[in-house]
Design a protein around this motif. Sequence first.
Motif, PDB file in Angstrom:
ATOM      1  N   LYS A 176       0.834  -1.206   0.000  1.00  0.00           N
ATOM      2  CA  LYS A 176       0.000   0.000   0.000  1.00  0.00           C
ATOM      3  C   LYS A 176       0.864   1.250   0.000  1.00  0.00           C
ATOM      4  O   LYS A 176       0.539   2.258  -0.650  1.00  0.00           O
ATOM      5  N   ALA A 177       1.991   1.192   0.715  1.00  0.00           N
ATOM      6  CA  ALA A 177       2.911   2.330   0.725  1.00  0.00           C
ATOM      7  C   ALA A 177       3.509   2.560  -0.663  1.00  0.00           C
ATOM      8  O   ALA A 177       3.651   3.708  -1.115  1.00  0.00           O
ATOM      9  N   MET A 178       3.854   1.469  -1.363  1.00  0.00           N
ATOM     10  CA  MET A 178       4.415   1.597  -2.702  1.00  0.00           C
ATOM     11  C   MET A 178       3.376   2.122  -3.690  1.00  0.00           C
ATOM     12  O   MET A 178       3.692   2.919  -4.586  1.00  0.00           O
ATOM     13  N   HIS A 215       4.248   5.531  -5.635  1.00  0.00           N
ATOM     14  CA  HIS A 215       4.338   5.516  -7.100  1.00  0.00           C
ATOM     15  C   HIS A 215       2.950   5.587  -7.737  1.00  0.00           C
ATOM     16  O   HIS A 215       2.708   4.981  -8.784  1.00  0.00           O
ATOM     17  N   GLY A 216       2.054   6.320  -7.103  1.00  0.00           N
ATOM     18  CA  GLY A 216       0.662   6.344  -7.554  1.00  0.00           C
ATOM     19  C   GLY A 216       0.490   6.748  -9.003  1.00  0.00           C
ATOM     20  O   GLY A 216      -0.230   6.085  -9.772  1.00  0.00           O
ATOM     21  N   GLU A 217       1.139   7.829  -9.404  1.00  0.00           N
ATOM     22  CA  GLU A 217       0.989   8.310 -10.780  1.00  0.00           C
ATOM     23  C   GLU A 217       1.543   7.287 -11.774  1.00  0.00           C
ATOM     24  O   GLU A 217       0.958   7.055 -12.830  1.00  0.00           O
ATOM     25  N   LEU A 218       2.666   6.656 -11.426  1.00  0.00           N
ATOM     26  CA  LEU A 218       3.261   5.641 -12.294  1.00  0.00           C
ATOM     27  C   LEU A 218       2.329   4.437 -12.430  1.00  0.00           C
ATOM     28  O   LEU A 218       2.092   3.952 -13.547  1.00  0.00           O
ATOM     29  N   PHE A 219       1.812   3.938 -11.319  1.00  0.00           N
ATOM     30  CA  PHE A 219       0.896   2.797 -11.386  1.00  0.00           C
ATOM     31  C   PHE A 219      -0.327   3.129 -12.241  1.00  0.00           C
ATOM     32  O   PHE A 219      -0.802   2.287 -13.014  1.00  0.00           O
ATOM     33  N   ASP A 220      -0.841   4.342 -12.121  1.00  0.00           N
ATOM     34  CA  ASP A 220      -2.023   4.723 -12.905  1.00  0.00           C
ATOM     35  C   ASP A 220      -1.697   4.783 -14.393  1.00  0.00           C
ATOM     36  O   ASP A 220      -2.490   4.342 -15.239  1.00  0.00           O
ATOM     37  N   GLN A 278      -3.959  -1.581 -19.684  1.00  0.00           N
ATOM     38  CA  GLN A 278      -5.285  -2.081 -19.310  1.00  0.00           C
ATOM     39  C   GLN A 278      -5.191  -3.306 -18.406  1.00  0.00           C
ATOM     40  O   GLN A 278      -5.863  -4.315 -18.610  1.00  0.00           O
ATOM     41  N   VAL A 279      -4.307  -3.196 -17.413  1.00  0.00           N
ATOM     42  CA  VAL A 279      -4.089  -4.273 -16.450  1.00  0.00           C
ATOM     43  C   VAL A 279      -4.258  -3.689 -15.046  1.00  0.00           C
ATOM     44  O   VAL A 279      -3.857  -2.553 -14.778  1.00  0.00           O
ATOM     45  N   ASP A 280      -4.834  -4.450 -14.150  1.00  0.00           N
ATOM     46  CA  ASP A 280      -5.094  -4.034 -12.782  1.00  0.00           C
ATOM     47  C   ASP A 280      -3.800  -3.675 -12.056  1.00  0.00           C
ATOM     48  O   ASP A 280      -2.873  -4.489 -11.953  1.00  0.00           O
ATOM     49  N   LYS A 281      -3.731  -2.457 -11.516  1.00  0.00           N
ATOM     50  CA  LYS A 281      -2.496  -1.995 -10.863  1.00  0.00           C
ATOM     51  C   LYS A 281      -2.208  -2.769  -9.581  1.00  0.00           C
ATOM     52  O   LYS A 281      -1.038  -2.924  -9.193  1.00  0.00           O
ATOM     53  N   TYR A 282      -3.239  -3.266  -8.898  1.00  0.00           N
ATOM     54  CA  TYR A 282      -3.011  -3.999  -7.657  1.00  0.00           C
ATOM     55  C   TYR A 282      -2.362  -5.356  -7.929  1.00  0.00           C
ATOM     56  O   TYR A 282      -1.562  -5.840  -7.122  1.00  0.00           O
ATOM     57  N   THR A 283      -2.681  -5.938  -9.070  1.00  0.00           N
ATOM     58  CA  THR A 283      -2.040  -7.197  -9.436  1.00  0.00           C
ATOM     59  C   THR A 283      -0.577  -6.971  -9.812  1.00  0.00           C
ATOM     60  O   THR A 283       0.301  -7.755  -9.446  1.00  0.00           O
TER      61      THR A 283
END
Length: 398
Positions: A92-94, A98-103, A110-115
Amino acid sequence: MSPLRFLSSLLLSAGLFQAQASLADDFSACLARLQPEARAKGVESVSYARYTQGLQADLSVLDLLNAQPEFVTPLWDYLAGLVDEQRVADGKAMLAQHGELFDRVARQYQVDKYTVAAVWGVESDFGRITGKRPLLTSLSTLSCYGRRQDFFRGELFATLKLLQDGDLRDTGITGSWAGAFGQTQFMPSTYARIAVDFDGDGHRDLVNSVPDALASTANYLRKAGWVAGQAWGYEVQLPASFPAAQAGRGKRRSLSEWQALGVRRIDGGALPDGALKAAVLLPTGPQGPAFLVLRNYDAIYSYNAAESYALAIALLSDRLRGGSGLRTPWPTDDPGLSRAERKQLQELLIARGHDLGTPDGLIGNSTRRAIQAEQQRLGLSPVDGRAGQKILKALRGQ
């Protein structure tokens, strides 16, 4: 030393030296035989000679080849260490850091960022642990000895080609015993096919670049068949009459058919579109948790073809998304330990006089021997050296 013992020592040393020399000669001959095959895969002779010069076989990798944890560790032990509260908090910290990068990665592929985050966490503890074995040493050894030599030769040649072409620049690069490396542990041939340059520096660097590693993982999942907007699956409740023979990833039915057979989500929620195909998994038998898995679970499974691995990624992704974890307990009276609990167990063993060095949460032979000694002393059964809740609670009680 007596003359007889001195002579025996000399003979033993001579025999060891001869065995080592024979192994070195055999290994060198094997590498020489592989050069034409490498050349056919695009590795130039000059490059082959440069990168294989001085390599020595490391036969310890053969033991690891036959003892992969995904296949020999009880599932509740395997998952307890990989999907623990520490990894969930770190993930969750990562995701926040890196929120903008994951988004961006999620939008482009088109792949789930949590996975994607779960793969990063399981494969390298978010870049902290990427493997310490020299890649060229491991792959060249596995190309010459043991089973699956053809497979490992392909990975060796792929590594040499990546070095030759400049995608990799460090000949001393390290990774797992089997050749996976980088922040999300790609095999060299997968790196060659799937890796992307997401940070725009002109290199596909999955070792030092977080953007390249995360985007390459998303690219892998997309190419493996990831379906945007769908879940990997669900923990489910099965009817009491459910025949276990209907479980298995190869036995798929539509969700509406499973619904008609009495399969329900464990949280009481409705199953999605009834036309989707899914399979029921009972990884620890009918008494343990049951899962209904969709196409995205297969994409995860393709990353490392082991049911336990795929479940670790799937369950960690749910926790990172805000889920509370499994509802159904594992069918054991001695569940596994988190990494923090394993470290505490080692501390308690050291307090009992066992020499384990610095507690690190890694259960090796010394820790297992110490557990066996304490199991025997405490009258616990079986005396198997396994790190579980029973021995931890017993030592805490003292």
